[in-house]
Motif scaffolding. Structure first.
Motif, PDB file in Angstrom:
ATOM      1  N   LEU A  13       0.832  -1.208   0.000  1.00  0.00           N
ATOM      2  CA  LEU A  13       0.000   0.000   0.000  1.00  0.00           C
ATOM      3  C   LEU A  13       0.867   1.258   0.000  1.00  0.00           C
ATOM      4  CD1 LEU A  13      -2.793   1.303   0.107  1.00  0.00           C
ATOM      5  CD2 LEU A  13      -2.698   1.091   2.603  1.00  0.00           C
ATOM      6  N   ALA A  14       1.887   1.276   0.836  1.00  0.00           N
ATOM      7  CA  ALA A  14       2.790   2.431   0.883  1.00  0.00           C
ATOM      8  C   ALA A  14       3.506   2.605  -0.451  1.00  0.00           C
ATOM      9  CB  ALA A  14       3.795   2.267   2.016  1.00  0.00           C
ATOM     10  N   GLY A  15       3.896   1.500  -1.057  1.00  0.00           N
ATOM     11  CA  GLY A  15       4.553   1.565  -2.361  1.00  0.00           C
ATOM     12  C   GLY A  15       3.641   2.097  -3.453  1.00  0.00           C
ATOM     13  N   VAL A  16       2.395   1.662  -3.436  1.00  0.00           N
ATOM     14  CA  VAL A  16       1.421   2.136  -4.428  1.00  0.00           C
ATOM     15  C   VAL A  16       1.201   3.638  -4.282  1.00  0.00           C
ATOM     16  CG1 VAL A  16      -1.019   2.041  -5.091  1.00  0.00           C
ATOM     17  CG2 VAL A  16       0.264  -0.077  -4.751  1.00  0.00           C
ATOM     18  N   VAL A  17       1.070   4.102  -3.045  1.00  0.00           N
ATOM     19  CA  VAL A  17       0.878   5.541  -2.804  1.00  0.00           C
ATOM     20  C   VAL A  17       2.082   6.318  -3.332  1.00  0.00           C
ATOM     21  CG1 VAL A  17       0.792   7.292  -0.981  1.00  0.00           C
ATOM     22  CG2 VAL A  17      -0.695   5.289  -0.860  1.00  0.00           C
ATOM     23  N   ARG A  18       3.259   5.822  -3.066  1.00  0.00           N
ATOM     24  CA  ARG A  18       4.477   6.497  -3.519  1.00  0.00           C
ATOM     25  C   ARG A  18       4.561   6.525  -5.042  1.00  0.00           C
ATOM     26  NH1 ARG A  18       7.647  10.415  -2.821  1.00  0.00           N
ATOM     27  NH2 ARG A  18       9.844  10.002  -2.959  1.00  0.00           N
ATOM     28  N   TRP A  19       4.244   5.410  -5.687  1.00  0.00           N
ATOM     29  CA  TRP A  19       4.295   5.345  -7.152  1.00  0.00           C
ATOM     30  C   TRP A  19       3.258   6.240  -7.810  1.00  0.00           C
ATOM     31  CZ3 TRP A  19       7.888   4.140 -10.401  1.00  0.00           C
ATOM     32  CH2 TRP A  19       8.928   3.307  -9.998  1.00  0.00           C
ATOM     33  N   VAL A  20       2.074   6.320  -7.223  1.00  0.00           N
ATOM     34  CA  VAL A  20       1.044   7.210  -7.772  1.00  0.00           C
ATOM     35  C   VAL A  20       1.553   8.653  -7.751  1.00  0.00           C
ATOM     36  CG1 VAL A  20      -1.251   8.200  -7.344  1.00  0.00           C
ATOM     37  CG2 VAL A  20      -0.925   5.723  -7.291  1.00  0.00           C
ATOM     38  N   GLY A  21       2.143   9.060  -6.636  1.00  0.00           N
ATOM     39  CA  GLY A  21       2.702  10.405  -6.541  1.00  0.00           C
ATOM     40  C   GLY A  21       3.815  10.639  -7.545  1.00  0.00           C
ATOM     41  N   LEU A  22       4.681   9.649  -7.715  1.00  0.00           N
ATOM     42  CA  LEU A  22       5.780   9.773  -8.677  1.00  0.00           C
ATOM     43  C   LEU A  22       5.267   9.885 -10.112  1.00  0.00           C
ATOM     44  CD1 LEU A  22       8.323   7.199  -7.197  1.00  0.00           C
ATOM     45  CD2 LEU A  22       8.602   9.678  -7.316  1.00  0.00           C
ATOM     46  N   VAL A  23       4.288   9.080 -10.455  1.00  0.00           N
ATOM     47  CA  VAL A  23       3.736   9.113 -11.820  1.00  0.00           C
ATOM     48  C   VAL A  23       3.054  10.456 -12.083  1.00  0.00           C
ATOM     49  CG1 VAL A  23       1.979   8.105 -13.337  1.00  0.00           C
ATOM     50  CG2 VAL A  23       3.548   6.625 -12.077  1.00  0.00           C
ATOM     51  N   CYS A  24       2.290  10.936 -11.110  1.00  0.00           N
ATOM     52  CA  CYS A  24       1.625  12.246 -11.278  1.00  0.00           C
ATOM     53  C   CYS A  24       2.664  13.349 -11.457  1.00  0.00           C
ATOM     54  CB  CYS A  24       0.728  12.545 -10.083  1.00  0.00           C
ATOM     55  SG  CYS A  24      -0.756  11.529 -10.017  1.00  0.00           S
ATOM     56  N   ALA A  25       3.709  13.332 -10.645  1.00  0.00           N
ATOM     57  CA  ALA A  25       4.764  14.338 -10.755  1.00  0.00           C
ATOM     58  C   ALA A  25       5.482  14.232 -12.096  1.00  0.00           C
ATOM     59  CB  ALA A  25       5.757  14.188  -9.605  1.00  0.00           C
ATOM     60  N   LEU A  26       5.717  13.019 -12.559  1.00  0.00           N
ATOM     61  CA  LEU A  26       6.379  12.823 -13.843  1.00  0.00           C
ATOM     62  C   LEU A  26       5.526  13.365 -14.993  1.00  0.00           C
ATOM     63  CD1 LEU A  26       8.729  11.624 -15.483  1.00  0.00           C
ATOM     64  CD2 LEU A  26       7.430   9.488 -15.564  1.00  0.00           C
TER      65      LEU A  26
END
Length: 99
Positions: A13-26
């Motif tokens: 869950l923590a990884g998914v949250v982090r990846w969502v933020g990274l993808v949005c920022a990218l």
């Protein structure tokens, strides 16, 4: 739920949250680069990133309103990218601590 299973779920869950933020920022960063570089707005790639960035920019879209359109995109969409990176990092750590 066992401790191993719970820690695994929390980690995912923590990884998914982090990846969502990274993808949005990218997405936001690519949109800024394409805008600053005068990319063809009718190109499918440019159109995809512009449309997707408009969805994740949230309330930052018109936070600052300089007359120059490129500067407006740079500041507002760039600020939104920093927001996504910060919020996803904080939420990811919070999820790990709570879990």
């Amino acid at each position: 739920m066992t401790t191993v299973t719970r820690s695994g779920v929390v980690g995912v869950l923590a990884g998914v949250v982090r990846w969502v933020g990274l993808v949005c920022a990218l997405v936001l960063a690519v949109h800024v680069v394409l805008t600053m570089g005068d990319a063809n707005r009718d190109n499918g790639i440019t159109e995809f990133f512009a449309t997707t960035a408009d969805r994740v920019v949230l309330a930052f879209r018109n936070l600052f309103t300089p007359a120059d359109g490129k500067l407006r995109v740079l500041v507002n969409y760039g600020l939104a990218a920093v927001f996504w990176l910060t919020v996803s990092a904080v939420l990811s750590r919070l999820i790990r601590r709570i879990g």
